[in-house]
Design a protein around this motif. Structure first.
Motif: not given
Length: 713
Positions: A560-578
């Protein structure tokens, strides 16, 4: 001006007594007297035992069972993780009762003890039309809140009372001020009998390190701070003042891991212990060599939070409790309910969400009396409590010194927010006019749904669906249960493939309804990619061991990191990206609930994999499997499809092992090695094994042994 009885106990409450019998433990005279009150009153009336943490509430449960002749007993625990702990406590009593951990384990027994969550207990009542003679309500203060699970707990008590007007209730809590606030509407006559421990044998000293590294001692009796000589920063303060067993508290799981990392980096020498090295090697070999705990363990550090896979969390908890070499446990509120740890030093690094009651409950975890007396360490009666402030780990919304001042309070006010409780009054909540109007509307929906559930007016398909939704909290996924039922009925008529359980979930609960869904996780199932993933999860992934799950998840991350959509939903506890999303409301668009996989190395990916695995495990267990159970209850999927989706097998013998708590991966291991024939259930529902099985287990990896030994004798 004190009455004679109070004066008597005030004078002698420092005396201690040793109780012998099945339980052998030391207690105060007051504790002995209050326990005797409970044993007497619970025979004829509802009773509440309110005592500080470590004052023997678990022992009360065991003694009440031993001293009475209740046939159908339910011990209601707030979390699934406490089921195993309570089960093992009761199993040691060797009673002539069938022990039940799941509603589907009941097979018509007249005498049984159910160690159950409120969901499983409710299903047991409704499915088999039975009732309980006594309900033990652990952590009873949860009833005062109004989240869906505690509403269901209130409804469980009401539902049981409808069938058994002579039901007995025993409420257990450290955090209730007024016993009458626990009384559920229309469930009994007369007051709840009260047994309260008023004198806490333990005391504590309070220290405060502020954000400028200035240290003070706090006098909670005069509300004064006394400056102390100090020249130390956040992490040095923790490590230089540590004792044998140190608990570092922070409410955010992300910060729990960061603080554990800081402590690790601040300790230069690893512990010289073959046992510690063995445990580290077990996790490295049987879970992953890349996760942080492998290294942290070597310096006597563990961290715990609710986003860790259950087997790893329980293994770390067990070893921290048993081994003196483990010096630090960094954790959040996961430690607050039911976990009995040896702790002699507490560092509070965030106070967000902690009110006076919660703060005192947290402090009560330090120097539990059973450890104090077991070790003959009377000096531990006085605990050290450190409030350690920082820009990094203290939430900006919470002023730590304001929370410290709460320790001055000697009486606490119950916040009764549950409209199903007899003493509930919306006027006491201090709401604005708009908030009050909104709360009244919500309260009326709760009351109407409860009346519907208790009265069981299921006259047609629509009523039966609504009843099931309320009973299993499926209604909590939607904005309004009444408006969506006609669409659900219409969707049921259009199911295309009953053997494809996830697709059927979409067709019944999601299709044409996504605009009515308020649960973001459930709403994700409108996407085909998500449905394909969860189909893979229930058919294959849930059968993997934790090591297989981590490796499989890391591979997915790397792709997934190599795709055009490398963002992973992880929730507010560990998320660091908006990440902007049409699903969120305007206020939610600014939440950091995603991570970018492109900038993470393999070690970081492995730790993220642990979190992702637990998130998916909880989602499937607490949400998807509710929907699967609905499909089965309404004959929309076959029994075989239901068993495969929920248990990973259609073999009833294997399913019974899963119901008692063994994971699908363990069942697979035993089945593949032809060990099922070597274990069986005795008449009381305990798993017993023969010598061949014991010999087989001794040859298995340690984590496999650890999981099996929790359940098999």
């Amino acid at each position: 001006m004190l009455d004679e009885n109070f004066l008597h106990e005030s004078i002698i409450n420092r005396q201690i007594s040793k109780r012998y019998g099945r339980d052998s433990y030391i207690e105060t005279i007051e504790q002995y007297n209050r326990s005797a009150e409970v044993f007497s009153s619970v025979k004829t009336k509802d009773t509440a035992y309110i005592a500080p943490t470590s004052y023997g509430k678990s022992s009360i449960v065991r003694e009440v069972i031993l001293q009475n002749e209740f046939n159908r007993i339910a011990v209601i625990v707030p979390t699934k993780s406490l089921i195993t702990q309570t089960y093992n406590d009761i199993r040691k009593l060797n009673l002539n009762y069938k022990l039940i951990l799941h509603d589907e384990m009941y097979t018509g027994q007249e005498k049984f003890i159910g160690i159950l969550t409120q969901e499983r207990a409710t299903r047991l009542i409704n499915k088999f039309n039975i009732c309980f003679d006594i309900l033990f309500i652990d952590e009873a203060h949860n009833l005062l809140s109004t989240d869906s699970r505690n509403l269901l707990l209130s409804r469980l008590i009401m539902l049981n009372y409808k069938s058994n007007k002579n039901q007995r209730l025993l409420f257990l809590s450290p955090l209730v001020s007024d016993i009458s606030n626990l009384k559920i509407k229309n469930t009994s006559e007369g007051p709840i009998a009260e047994s309260v421990i008023k004198h806490n044998l333990k005391a504590y000293e309070v220290f405060y390190l502020d954000k400028r590294n200035r240290l003070s001692a706090y006098n909670r009796f005069t509300d004064d701070l006394y400056p102390l000589a100090s020249n130390t920063n956040f992490i040095d303060y923790i490590t230089t003042r540590s004792k044998e067993k140190n608990f570092v508290y922070n409410y955010r799981p992300k910060n729990v891991e960061k603080i554990a990392e800081e402590i690790y980096n601040n300790i230069s020498v690893e512990i010289e212990s073959p046992t510690i090295r063995k445990i580290s090697k077990v996790i490295e070999t049987e879970i992953s060599e890349d996760i942080n705990v492998v290294q942290y363990i070597l310096k006597g550090i563990v961290y715990l939070h609710g986003k860790m896979p259950t087997i790893l969390k329980e293994y770390l908890e067990y070893n921290y409790k048993e081994l003196p070499e483990f010096k630090y446990v960094v954790a959040n509120s996961v430690i607050l309910e039911g976990i009995n740890f040896p702790i002699d030093n507490l560092y509070i690094t965030s106070t967000f969400g902690l009110k006076a009651k919660g703060l005192n409950n947290l402090i009560g975890r330090v120097n539990r009396l059973n450890y104090v007396f077991r070790e003959n360490s009377i000096e531990k009666i006085i605990s050290n409590i450190h409030f350690v402030d920082s820009e990094t780990y203290t939430d900006s919304r919470s002023n730590m010194i304001n929370k410290i001042v709460l320790l001055r309070e000697h009486t606490f006010t119950d916040e009764n927010k549950n409209p199903l409780l007899e003493n509930y009054n919306v006027d006491n909540l201090g709401l604005s006019r708009y908030e009050k109007e909104s709360k009244i509307i919500k309260d009326n929906r709760i009351i109407d749904a409860t009346d519907f559930l208790i009265n069981r007016e299921a006259k047609n398909q629509s009523d039966r669906i609504k009843l099931n939704f309320i009973e299993n909290n499926i209604d909590d996924f939607y904005k309004n249960v009444d408006t969506i039922i006609p669409t659900v009925i219409s969707n049921i008529q259009k199911i295309t493939d009953p053997d494809n359980v996830i697709q059927t979930i979409y067709e019944v609960f999601i299709q044409n309804l996504s605009y009515e869904i308020k649960d973001f996780e459930v709403e994700r199932l409108k996407n085909e990619k998500a449905r394909n993933y969860y189909k893979y999860y229930i058919e294959l992934f849930q059968l993997f061991g934790l090591k297989e799950k981590i490796n499989d998840t890391i591979k997915y991350f790397e792709i997934k990191a190599q795709t055009a959509d490398p963002f992973l939903y992880i929730g507010s506890s560990f998320g660091d990206t908006i990440r902007q999303s049409a699903v969120y409301t305007n206020s939610e668009t600014q939440q950091e609930v995603y991570i970018n996989l492109q900038d993470k190395n393999r070690q970081r990916l492995a730790n993220i994999a642990l979190i992702k695995i637990k998130l998916e495990e909880d989602f499937v267990s607490f949400k998807i499997k509710k929907l699967i159970a609905f499909l089965f209850d309404f004959n929309l999927i076959s029994e075989k499809a239901y068993f495969l989706a929920v248990y990973g097998t259609a073999d009833v013998n294997l399913i019974n092992l899963t119901r008692i708590g063994l994971g699908p991966n363990i069942i697979r291991l035993l089945n593949e090695n032809e060990q099922i024939k070597n274990i069986q259930f005795d008449d009381n529902g305990n798993l017993i094994s023969n010598s061949d099985f014991k010999q087989f287990i001794r040859r298995q990896p340690e984590l496999v042994q650890f999981e099996i030994n929790k359940y098999v004798r």
